[in-house]
Scaffold this motif. Structure first.
Motif, PDB file in Angstrom:
ATOM      1  N   ALA A 169       0.823  -1.202   0.000  1.00  7.46           N
ATOM      2  CA  ALA A 169       0.000   0.000   0.000  1.00  7.46           C
ATOM      3  C   ALA A 169       0.863   1.260   0.000  1.00  7.46           C
ATOM      4  CB  ALA A 169      -0.934  -0.006   1.210  1.00  7.46           C
ATOM      5  N   ALA A 170       1.986   1.227   0.761  1.00 10.07           N
ATOM      6  CA  ALA A 170       2.863   2.391   0.831  1.00 10.07           C
ATOM      7  C   ALA A 170       3.495   2.688  -0.531  1.00 10.07           C
ATOM      8  CB  ALA A 170       3.945   2.168   1.881  1.00 10.07           C
ATOM      9  N   VAL A 171       3.949   1.645  -1.217  1.00 10.97           N
ATOM     10  CA  VAL A 171       4.559   1.839  -2.537  1.00 10.97           C
ATOM     11  C   VAL A 171       3.534   2.414  -3.506  1.00 10.97           C
ATOM     12  CG1 VAL A 171       5.501   0.633  -4.546  1.00 10.97           C
ATOM     13  CG2 VAL A 171       6.331   0.065  -2.261  1.00 10.97           C
ATOM     14  N   ARG A 172       2.330   1.858  -3.499  1.00 12.08           N
ATOM     15  CA  ARG A 172       1.303   2.346  -4.411  1.00 12.08           C
ATOM     16  C   ARG A 172       0.907   3.781  -4.063  1.00 12.08           C
ATOM     17  NH1 ARG A 172      -3.525  -1.176  -6.035  1.00 12.08           N
ATOM     18  NH2 ARG A 172      -3.278   0.227  -7.800  1.00 12.08           N
ATOM     19  N   LEU A 224      -3.943   2.810   0.094  1.00 10.10           N
ATOM     20  CA  LEU A 224      -4.641   2.887   1.371  1.00 10.10           C
ATOM     21  C   LEU A 224      -6.149   2.726   1.178  1.00 10.10           C
ATOM     22  CD1 LEU A 224      -4.662   3.290   4.377  1.00 10.10           C
ATOM     23  CD2 LEU A 224      -4.506   5.750   4.030  1.00 10.10           C
ATOM     24  N   TYR A 225      -6.663   3.303   0.113  1.00  3.88           N
ATOM     25  CA  TYR A 225      -8.085   3.181  -0.192  1.00  3.88           C
ATOM     26  C   TYR A 225      -8.478   1.713  -0.363  1.00  3.88           C
ATOM     27  CZ  TYR A 225     -12.413   3.519  -2.915  1.00  3.88           C
ATOM     28  OH  TYR A 225     -13.692   3.369  -3.376  1.00  3.88           O
ATOM     29  N   GLU A 226      -7.650   0.947  -1.065  1.00  2.00           N
ATOM     30  CA  GLU A 226      -7.954  -0.468  -1.278  1.00  2.00           C
ATOM     31  C   GLU A 226      -7.938  -1.255   0.030  1.00  2.00           C
ATOM     32  OE1 GLU A 226      -6.233  -0.882  -5.843  1.00  2.00           O
ATOM     33  OE2 GLU A 226      -5.055  -1.639  -4.158  1.00  2.00           O
ATOM     34  N   LEU A 227      -6.962  -0.959   0.892  1.00  2.17           N
ATOM     35  CA  LEU A 227      -6.929  -1.617   2.195  1.00  2.17           C
ATOM     36  C   LEU A 227      -8.199  -1.334   2.989  1.00  2.17           C
ATOM     37  CD1 LEU A 227      -3.323  -1.131   3.650  1.00  2.17           C
ATOM     38  CD2 LEU A 227      -4.443  -3.276   3.090  1.00  2.17           C
ATOM     39  N   MET A 228      -8.611  -0.066   2.975  1.00  8.73           N
ATOM     40  CA  MET A 228      -9.810   0.316   3.707  1.00  8.73           C
ATOM     41  C   MET A 228     -11.028  -0.420   3.186  1.00  8.73           C
ATOM     42  SD  MET A 228     -12.788   2.212   3.494  1.00  8.73           S
ATOM     43  CE  MET A 228     -12.444   3.088   1.986  1.00  8.73           C
ATOM     44  N   GLU A 272      -7.234 -12.257  13.928  1.00  5.76           N
ATOM     45  CA  GLU A 272      -5.896 -11.948  13.427  1.00  5.76           C
ATOM     46  C   GLU A 272      -5.945 -11.255  12.072  1.00  5.76           C
ATOM     47  OE1 GLU A 272      -2.405 -14.523  14.064  1.00  5.76           O
ATOM     48  OE2 GLU A 272      -3.871 -16.025  14.702  1.00  5.76           O
ATOM     49  N   VAL A 273      -6.832 -11.726  11.200  1.00  3.01           N
ATOM     50  CA  VAL A 273      -6.934 -11.122   9.869  1.00  3.01           C
ATOM     51  C   VAL A 273      -7.391  -9.669   9.972  1.00  3.01           C
ATOM     52  CG1 VAL A 273      -8.211 -11.157   7.691  1.00  3.01           C
ATOM     53  CG2 VAL A 273      -7.280 -13.282   8.619  1.00  3.01           C
ATOM     54  N   LEU A 274      -8.432  -9.426  10.770  1.00  4.22           N
ATOM     55  CA  LEU A 274      -8.918  -8.062  10.929  1.00  4.22           C
ATOM     56  C   LEU A 274      -7.842  -7.174  11.553  1.00  4.22           C
ATOM     57  CD1 LEU A 274     -12.587  -8.683  12.130  1.00  4.22           C
ATOM     58  CD2 LEU A 274     -11.856  -7.722   9.941  1.00  4.22           C
ATOM     59  N   ASP A 275      -7.119  -7.721  12.525  1.00  8.14           N
ATOM     60  CA  ASP A 275      -6.078  -6.931  13.165  1.00  8.14           C
ATOM     61  C   ASP A 275      -4.928  -6.666  12.197  1.00  8.14           C
ATOM     62  OD1 ASP A 275      -5.551  -5.712  15.790  1.00  8.14           O
ATOM     63  OD2 ASP A 275      -3.735  -6.931  15.760  1.00  8.14           O
ATOM     64  N   ALA A 276      -4.676  -7.637  11.301  1.00  4.29           N
ATOM     65  CA  ALA A 276      -3.624  -7.439  10.302  1.00  4.29           C
ATOM     66  C   ALA A 276      -3.967  -6.284   9.374  1.00  4.29           C
ATOM     67  CB  ALA A 276      -3.422  -8.721   9.495  1.00  4.29           C
ATOM     68  N   PHE A 277      -5.230  -6.242   8.920  1.00  6.07           N
ATOM     69  CA  PHE A 277      -5.640  -5.144   8.049  1.00  6.07           C
ATOM     70  C   PHE A 277      -5.596  -3.815   8.804  1.00  6.07           C
ATOM     71  CE2 PHE A 277      -7.489  -8.420   5.283  1.00  6.07           C
ATOM     72  CZ  PHE A 277      -7.073  -7.933   4.053  1.00  6.07           C
ATOM     73  N   TRP A 278      -6.014  -3.837  10.065  1.00  4.32           N
ATOM     74  CA  TRP A 278      -5.994  -2.607  10.853  1.00  4.32           C
ATOM     75  C   TRP A 278      -4.560  -2.093  10.994  1.00  4.32           C
ATOM     76  CZ3 TRP A 278     -10.166  -0.147  13.467  1.00  4.32           C
ATOM     77  CH2 TRP A 278      -9.774   0.943  14.247  1.00  4.32           C
ATOM     78  N   ALA A 279      -3.653  -2.990  11.376  1.00  2.00           N
ATOM     79  CA  ALA A 279      -2.266  -2.581  11.587  1.00  2.00           C
ATOM     80  C   ALA A 279      -1.638  -2.059  10.292  1.00  2.00           C
ATOM     81  CB  ALA A 279      -1.453  -3.751  12.133  1.00  2.00           C
ATOM     82  N   ALA A 280      -1.919  -2.737   9.196  1.00  2.00           N
ATOM     83  CA  ALA A 280      -1.382  -2.294   7.910  1.00  2.00           C
ATOM     84  C   ALA A 280      -1.933  -0.927   7.537  1.00  2.00           C
ATOM     85  CB  ALA A 280      -1.707  -3.316   6.826  1.00  2.00           C
ATOM     86  N   MET A 281      -3.239  -0.738   7.744  1.00  2.00           N
ATOM     87  CA  MET A 281      -3.847   0.565   7.448  1.00  2.00           C
ATOM     88  C   MET A 281      -3.219   1.663   8.282  1.00  2.00           C
ATOM     89  SD  MET A 281      -7.929   0.161   6.818  1.00  2.00           S
ATOM     90  CE  MET A 281      -8.046   1.941   6.695  1.00  2.00           C
ATOM     91  N   GLU A 282      -2.978   1.362   9.570  1.00  2.00           N
ATOM     92  CA  GLU A 282      -2.415   2.376  10.455  1.00  2.00           C
ATOM     93  C   GLU A 282      -1.012   2.764  10.019  1.00  2.00           C
ATOM     94  OE1 GLU A 282      -3.959   4.119  13.251  1.00  2.00           O
ATOM     95  OE2 GLU A 282      -5.389   3.412  11.771  1.00  2.00           O
ATOM     96  N   GLN A 283      -0.213   1.777   9.597  1.00  2.00           N
ATOM     97  CA  GLN A 283       1.149   2.073   9.143  1.00  2.00           C
ATOM     98  C   GLN A 283       1.129   2.996   7.932  1.00  2.00           C
ATOM     99  OE1 GLN A 283       3.807  -1.286   8.680  1.00  2.00           O
ATOM    100  NE2 GLN A 283       2.777  -2.406  10.309  1.00  2.00           N
ATOM    101  N   VAL A 284       0.272   2.681   6.964  1.00  2.00           N
ATOM    102  CA  VAL A 284       0.232   3.470   5.741  1.00  2.00           C
ATOM    103  C   VAL A 284      -0.481   4.788   5.973  1.00  2.00           C
ATOM    104  CG1 VAL A 284      -0.432   3.488   3.319  1.00  2.00           C
ATOM    105  CG2 VAL A 284       0.254   1.354   4.394  1.00  2.00           C
ATOM    106  N   ARG A 285      -1.467   4.798   6.861  1.00  2.00           N
ATOM    107  CA  ARG A 285      -2.193   6.034   7.137  1.00  2.00           C
ATOM    108  C   ARG A 285      -1.261   7.084   7.706  1.00  2.00           C
ATOM    109  NH1 ARG A 285      -7.494   5.933  10.886  1.00  2.00           N
ATOM    110  NH2 ARG A 285      -8.089   4.479   9.252  1.00  2.00           N
ATOM    111  N   GLY A 286      -0.324   6.652   8.553  1.00  2.00           N
ATOM    112  CA  GLY A 286       0.651   7.586   9.098  1.00  2.00           C
ATOM    113  C   GLY A 286       1.516   8.167   7.998  1.00  2.00           C
TER     114      GLY A 286
END
Length: 245
Positions: free
Chosen positions: A85-88, A96-100, A165-179
């Motif tokens: 997501a960060a590269v894109r 980030l939109y796709e992750l959301m 775990e899956v939901l938390d994985a998406f949340w954590a990934a979103m938070e990293q890229v959102r920052g």
């Protein structure tokens, strides 16, 4: 056989050994010598395969103690999602939109089942988090950790560790890229109202209302991240951002 093919073959055989022997996280694997003999491979090929599997948390190499089945955590997935997501995002794409959108699809698809059988203790836990949100909203900002705790408590009753775990994985990934994207949180009062509506819908056992409330909760970030301007929600029952007055 090419070196990469040997590497991949040994990794696949180690995974299959774990399955065939019913090994669990923390269980010891055969010794290095035993694995070399079992797979008929060199020490170099075996060690390369094990190092690759360790990076994926499939095995854990404890120097001086041996090799064990790893934690099998989703951390590699989180890092992969966030990096993709960060590269894109850095290239002007909708990472980030796709992750959301994926996280929204998961949560809105599950919430109806939660509404049908939410235990009183879990409803009480959600109300406790909501009370914390109220205190934070009064100070002008709801902490992301509080928001995250709310969503974790939502699905506790389903007792599905993989889902959590899956939901938390998406949340954590979103938070990293959102920052990285510099995306701030929604208006605190609006965020509080959205979470309160979710809780009230669950308390009433109203699945469709809870689903619509979940879509509404995602409206703000969806409209900020839509690449070509605001997009209509996928769920026709969910109000658009212009209807949230």
């Amino acid at each position: 056989m090419a070196r990469s093919s040997v590497f991949e073959d040994v990794q696949a055989r180690i995974r299959q050994l774990i399955l065939d022997r019913g090994l669990a996280p923390g269980s010891p694997l055969p010794t290095e010598g035993e694995l070399m003999e079992l797979f008929d491979v060199s020490r170099v090929s075996l060690r390369e395969a094990l190092k690759g599997l360790q990076s994926l948390h499939v095995v854990e190499i404890r120097h001086g103690s041996g090799t064990f089945v790893g934690s099998l955590s989703l951390q590699p997935l989180i890092e992969g999602l966030a990096f993709r997501a960060a590269v894109r995002h850095r290239n002007g794409e909708a990472g980030l939109y796709e992750l959301m959108r994926v996280r929204e699809a998961l949560e809105s698809g599950i919430i109806d089942g939660v509404a049908a059988s939410l235990p009183e203790e879990d409803l009480a836990a959600l109300r406790d988090v909501l009370a914390t949100m109220e205190q934070e909203a009064a100070q002008g900002e709801i902490a992301r950790a509080t928001d995250r705790a709310f969503h974790a408590a939502l699905y506790r009753a389903l007792d599905n560790h993989l889902l959590s775990e899956v939901l938390d994985a998406f949340w954590a990934a979103m938070e990293q890229v959102r920052g990285d994207a510099g995306d701030g949180h929604q208006d605190a009062a609006e965020t509080l109202a959205q979470h309160r509506e979710i809780v009230e819908a669950l308390a009433a056992g109203d699945g469709p209302r809870a689903t619509a409330a979940m879509h509404t909760h995602f409206d703000g970030i969806r409209h900020r991240l839509t690449p070509d301007g605001p997009a209509a929600p996928d769920n026709p029952e969910a109000p658009s951002a212009s209807d949230d007055d």
